[in-house]
Design a protein around this motif. Structure first.
Motif: not given
Length: 375
Positions: A217-220, A234-245
């Motif tokens: 999953i790429l957050i550009m 972008a980092l905050d969004k990717a961090t949240k996605i990782m936590a949810d997954l």
């Protein structure tokens, strides 16, 4: 039916030849060389190898002069590029002559059919073509143009105002209504092609031992282009996605389709199998260190932040017929359309008693389709 496509390769060849000769020309002259003014040769007649009559249509000759005018109209400023030789033109001339004759014949049919080229028609067709793109692909094109300081809509508008583009669109409209409309592909034809070529075109080979299979999953947030606040977002969004997954790993494909900014999102983030050296270093290192089923991230690369999942290796896989049927149907339609176009050309040439002075090869449609393969 655009001459420019032919001319680009011809003039590129001329430029290469000119560059290759530049080194030789730069060598010091022999001691007894004539003064530069005396040694300068008269420019070559690049048309000298073209016969006075290049073709015959309806019993009337198509002259060398007509051919030259046709080509010069396709050249910026109507000037022959430096380094272009008579031999280069002779080699390309047969195809260019055919292009000119067919352009005339088909244009006459377009006019007879009452189809008039216009800005409105060209703009509508260009918009239609771009709408057929995947939304993310189109958005990426627009973003890349914006980064290069170009306005997508303005460029589209300029293209629609181009008389040659308008003419091309009108010809395309005519061919679609009068030549391609009869082309049909049956389910039986699609199924037969699939069965006949299943082993060679629709079977994905097993993953090699030195390869890994992964999804992401790429957050550009492109390095050097994104602002600091955009990088942080972008980092905050990717961090949240990782936590949810981590809590719900089974939702990876769903989240990838909804959030990933890579075209692979259409396949739930799957990148398939790849070996070392095929991905950027940071991504490769992270993927190869994972065990099957494991997640890692956010992993920063020059493209942004990735959530990476190592997927299970696959053995030989046959793509199901229903999966490839839409793509395969389009391929077979394209192949039939190409043949219909060639048959139409032959019919026009026969009806108008076309004869060519120089040897010719059967033309192919620009961008001729190739058979779809397993992915």
């Amino acid at each position: 039916m655009r001459q420019n496509r032919w001319m680009v390769s011809l003039f590129a060849a001329g430029a290469v030849a000119f560059s290759a000769g530049a080194a030789e020309a730069a060598k010091p002259a022999p001691a007894k060389a004539a003064p530069a003014a005396e040694a300068k040769k008269a420019p070559e007649d690049v048309w000298k190898l073209i016969p006075d009559t290049v073709a015959e249509v309806d019993g009337k000759s198509v002259s060398k002069d007509e051919f030259v005018k046709f080509l010069l109209k396709s050249i910026p400023d109507g000037k022959i590029p430096e380094g272009l030789t008579a031999e280069m033109i002779r080699k390309e001339a047969p195809g260019l002559v055919k292009q000119m004759v067919l352009d005339r014949l088909i244009s006459a049919q377009v006019e007879k059919a009452g189809i008039k080229s216009s800005y409105e028609m060209a703009k509508a067709k260009l918009n239609e073509r771009f709408k057929s793109f995947n939304p993310q692909q189109l958005e990426m094109i627009k973003m890349q143009m914006a980064q290069a300081g170009k306005d997508f809509e303005k460029l589209l508008d300029e293209q629609a105002k181009n008389p040659q583009v308008q003419k091309d669109v009108a010809i395309g409209e005519f061919l679609e209504k009068n030549v391609m409309k009869t082309v049909k592909v049956t389910d039986e034809e699609v199924r037969k092609y699939y069965e006949d070529n299943k082993a060679t075109q629709f079977t994905e080979p097993a993953d090699q031992p030195d390869m890994v299979r992964a999804s992401h999953i790429l957050i550009m947030a492109e390095e050097g282009k994104a602002k600091p606040e955009e990088m942080k977002a972008a980092l905050d969004k990717a961090t949240k996605i990782m936590a949810d997954l981590k809590k719900n790993p089974e939702k990876f494909e769903e989240v990838a389709k909804a959030e990933s900014q890579c075209p692979s999102s259409r396949q739930g983030g799957s990148l398939g199998a790849f070996g070392k050296g095929q991905m950027v270093p940071e991504f490769e290192k992270a993927a190869f260190e994972l065990k099957e089923g494991e997640l890692t991230g956010p992993v920063k690369t020059k493209f942004g932040y990735h959530i990476i999942r190592r997927d299970a290796a696959k053995g030989p896989t046959v793509m199901p017929f229903e999966t490839v049927k839409p793509q395969l149907t389009k391929f077979l339609e394209s192949r039939k359309q190409q043949q219909a176009f060639l048959d139409y050309i032959k019919k026009l040439e026969t009806e108008h008693k076309v004869k060519y002075t120089m040897p010719l090869e059967v033309p192919q449609l620009p961008g001729a389709a190739t058979a779809p393969a397993a992915k």
